[in-house]
Design an enzyme around this catalytic site. Structure first.
Site, PDB file in Angstrom:
ATOM      1  N   ASN A   9      -2.319  12.876   6.585  1.00 56.86           N
ATOM      2  CA  ASN A   9      -1.533  12.624   5.374  1.00 56.86           C
ATOM      3  C   ASN A   9      -2.438  11.854   4.418  1.00 56.86           C
ATOM      4  O   ASN A   9      -2.706  10.676   4.625  1.00 56.86           O
ATOM      5  CB  ASN A   9      -0.290  11.803   5.725  1.00 56.86           C
ATOM      6  CG  ASN A   9       0.483  11.396   4.484  1.00 56.86           C
ATOM      7  OD1 ASN A   9       0.215  11.879   3.384  1.00 56.86           O
ATOM      8  ND2 ASN A   9       1.442  10.498   4.654  1.00 56.86           N
ATOM      9  N   LYS A  11      -1.876  11.024   1.383  1.00 53.69           N
ATOM     10  CA  LYS A  11      -1.180  10.166   0.408  1.00 53.69           C
ATOM     11  C   LYS A  11      -1.756  10.404  -0.990  1.00 53.69           C
ATOM     12  O   LYS A  11      -2.111  11.530  -1.309  1.00 53.69           O
ATOM     13  CB  LYS A  11      -1.256   8.696   0.853  1.00 53.69           C
ATOM     14  CG  LYS A  11      -0.795   8.544   2.313  1.00 53.69           C
ATOM     15  CD  LYS A  11      -0.633   7.136   2.773  1.00 53.69           C
ATOM     16  CE  LYS A  11      -0.187   7.131   4.232  1.00 53.69           C
ATOM     17  NZ  LYS A  11       0.127   5.805   4.722  1.00 53.69           N
ATOM     18  N   HIS A  95       8.885  10.055   4.412  1.00 52.89           N
ATOM     19  CA  HIS A  95       7.854   9.065   4.721  1.00 52.89           C
ATOM     20  C   HIS A  95       8.331   7.679   4.266  1.00 52.89           C
ATOM     21  O   HIS A  95       8.999   7.551   3.240  1.00 52.89           O
ATOM     22  CB  HIS A  95       6.533   9.431   4.028  1.00 52.89           C
ATOM     23  CG  HIS A  95       5.386   8.626   4.551  1.00 52.89           C
ATOM     24  ND1 HIS A  95       5.152   7.331   4.136  1.00 52.89           N
ATOM     25  CD2 HIS A  95       4.451   8.909   5.483  1.00 52.89           C
ATOM     26  CE1 HIS A  95       4.100   6.857   4.785  1.00 52.89           C
ATOM     27  NE2 HIS A  95       3.648   7.789   5.612  1.00 52.89           N
ATOM     28  N   GLU A  97       6.927   5.378   2.799  1.00 56.08           N
ATOM     29  CA  GLU A  97       6.539   4.996   1.435  1.00 56.08           C
ATOM     30  C   GLU A  97       7.497   5.600   0.404  1.00 56.08           C
ATOM     31  O   GLU A  97       7.754   5.008  -0.635  1.00 56.08           O
ATOM     32  CB  GLU A  97       5.083   5.410   1.180  1.00 56.08           C
ATOM     33  CG  GLU A  97       4.132   4.494   1.952  1.00 56.08           C
ATOM     34  CD  GLU A  97       2.873   5.152   2.469  1.00 56.08           C
ATOM     35  OE1 GLU A  97       2.511   6.241   1.980  1.00 56.08           O
ATOM     36  OE2 GLU A  97       2.243   4.580   3.383  1.00 56.08           O
ATOM     37  N   GLU A 164       6.772   6.494  12.772  1.00 56.12           N
ATOM     38  CA  GLU A 164       5.762   5.675  12.114  1.00 56.12           C
ATOM     39  C   GLU A 164       6.323   4.277  11.869  1.00 56.12           C
ATOM     40  O   GLU A 164       6.981   4.035  10.843  1.00 56.12           O
ATOM     41  CB  GLU A 164       5.367   6.293  10.769  1.00 56.12           C
ATOM     42  CG  GLU A 164       4.817   7.700  10.876  1.00 56.12           C
ATOM     43  CD  GLU A 164       3.919   8.047   9.693  1.00 56.12           C
ATOM     44  OE1 GLU A 164       2.789   8.464   9.949  1.00 56.12           O
ATOM     45  OE2 GLU A 164       4.327   7.868   8.541  1.00 56.12           O
ATOM     46  N   GLY A 170      -1.189   1.452   7.708  1.00 62.01           N
ATOM     47  CA  GLY A 170      -2.200   0.900   6.805  1.00 62.01           C
ATOM     48  C   GLY A 170      -2.541  -0.557   7.081  1.00 62.01           C
ATOM     49  O   GLY A 170      -3.196  -1.209   6.275  1.00 62.01           O
ATOM     50  N   SER A 209      -1.978   3.419  11.719  1.00 66.50           N
ATOM     51  CA  SER A 209      -3.314   2.932  12.090  1.00 66.50           C
ATOM     52  C   SER A 209      -3.942   3.700  13.261  1.00 66.50           C
ATOM     53  O   SER A 209      -4.603   3.101  14.121  1.00 66.50           O
ATOM     54  CB  SER A 209      -3.277   1.423  12.362  1.00 66.50           C
ATOM     55  OG  SER A 209      -2.864   0.728  11.191  1.00 66.50           O
ATOM     56  N   GLY A 230      -3.160   8.525   8.391  1.00 68.88           N
ATOM     57  CA  GLY A 230      -3.396   8.239   6.987  1.00 68.88           C
ATOM     58  C   GLY A 230      -4.862   7.921   6.742  1.00 68.88           C
ATOM     59  O   GLY A 230      -5.705   8.813   6.669  1.00 68.88           O
ATOM     60  N   GLY A 231      -5.184   6.635   6.647  1.00 67.16           N
ATOM     61  CA  GLY A 231      -6.531   6.185   6.271  1.00 67.16           C
ATOM     62  C   GLY A 231      -7.674   6.869   7.009  1.00 67.16           C
ATOM     63  O   GLY A 231      -8.653   7.298   6.392  1.00 67.16           O
TER      64      GLY A 231
HETATM   65  P1  13P Z   1      -2.350   4.895   8.351  1.00 63.96           P
HETATM   66  O1  13P Z   1      -2.970   5.832   9.371  1.00 63.96           O
HETATM   67  O2  13P Z   1      -3.252   4.654   7.163  1.00 63.96           O
HETATM   68  O3  13P Z   1      -1.823   3.656   8.981  1.00 63.96           O
HETATM   69  O4  13P Z   1      -1.078   5.671   7.732  1.00 63.96           O
HETATM   70  C1  13P Z   1      -0.153   6.260   8.582  1.00 63.96           C
HETATM   71  C2  13P Z   1       0.783   7.082   7.789  1.00 63.96           C
HETATM   72  O5  13P Z   1       1.575   6.576   7.018  1.00 63.96           O
HETATM   73  C3  13P Z   1       0.700   8.540   7.940  1.00 63.96           C
HETATM   74  O6  13P Z   1       1.756   9.183   7.327  1.00 63.96           O
END
Ligand code: 13P
Length: 246
Positions: A9, A11, A95, A97, A164, A170, A209, A230-231
């Protein structure tokens, strides 16, 4: 047996040029992977470019969101037809967010899940608790509420759950494999209440993470069937390492 799935993802990261650069580097490095489903969810503006480049490959395309109306006067929104047009077979819904910054409720997510499935897309439906909710023992209540609300009248066939925990997103603080497994077992129990034995075939992915260093241990848990990253999915070599966790 559930095929494991590793999804990226991105983002609100990457221009079309950066997307193309990533895919050119990533595809050759995962070409030989046949036992893991691989998904990339770029931002809307990169979907068409990514769709062209991923065509015929072993990597599927996902959108990060959708709007449930077919078309119309909805400034700023993107319909399912538009997503299918550029090659999406998946979409992320709910999600944290979007729930946090755009006030999306379980009911609103439910409309999106139903519309996406009716259009033939698979859905990665996200759920998870905040740190204060975990600390006050409400993790299971939140999971139950988000599953019951978001999945009302939803069929299990094209459903994936992404657990999640918000405190792990993050932050660099990953849920321990035991914490992930415990939550996933509870998710599966809730899915059983809705779908009976079919719940055993639903993929439950962990997100928060995830990195090359912790993916193998997370994936060793019996109810962790994949990851939503994510990251650590923003760099091709790092995401390829996660995909090749075995
Ligand atoms: P991170 O891997 O950056 O923690 O993000 C997870 C996430 O929100 C994937 O949708």
């Amino acid at each position: 047996m559930i095929t494991p799935c590793i999804a990226a993802n991105w983002k609100m990261y990457k221009t079309t040029a950066q997307t193309a650069e990533f895919i050119s580097e990533f595809l050759p490095s995962v070409k030989s992977v046949t036992d893991v489903e691989i998904i990339i969810a770029p931002p809307f503006t990169s979907l068409a470019k990514a769709g062209e480049m991923l065509k015929g490959s072993n990597v599927k395309l996902s959108a990060q969101d959708l709007y449930f109306e077919k078309e119309g006067a909805y400034t700023g929104e993107i319909s399912l037809n538009m997503l299918i047009d550029v090659g999406c077979s998946y979409v992320i819904v709910g999600h944290s967010e979007r729930r946090q910054y755009f006030n999306e409720s379980d009911e609103f997510c439910n409309k999106k899940v139903k519309a996406a499935m009716a259009a033939g897309l698979s859905v990665m439906y996200c759920i998870g608790e905040t740190r204060p909710e975990r600390n006050s023992g409400k993790t299971f209540d939140i999971i139950k509420r988000e599953i019951e609300g978001g999945l009302k009248d939803v069929a299990p066939e094209k459903l994936v759950i992404a657990y999640e925990p918000i405190w792990a997103i993050g932050t660099g603080v990953t849920a321990t494999p035991q914490q992930a497994q415990e939550a996933h077992v509870y998710v599966r129990e809730q899915l059983k209440a809705l779908y009976g034995d079919k719940a055993n075939e639903i993929r439950i992915q962990y997100g928060g993470s995830v990195k090359p260093e912790n993916i193998a241990e997370l994936m060793s848990q019996p109810d962790v069937n994949g990851a939503l990253v994510g990251g650590a999915s923003l760099k091709a070599d790092s995401f390829a390492k996660i995909v090749k966790f075995r």
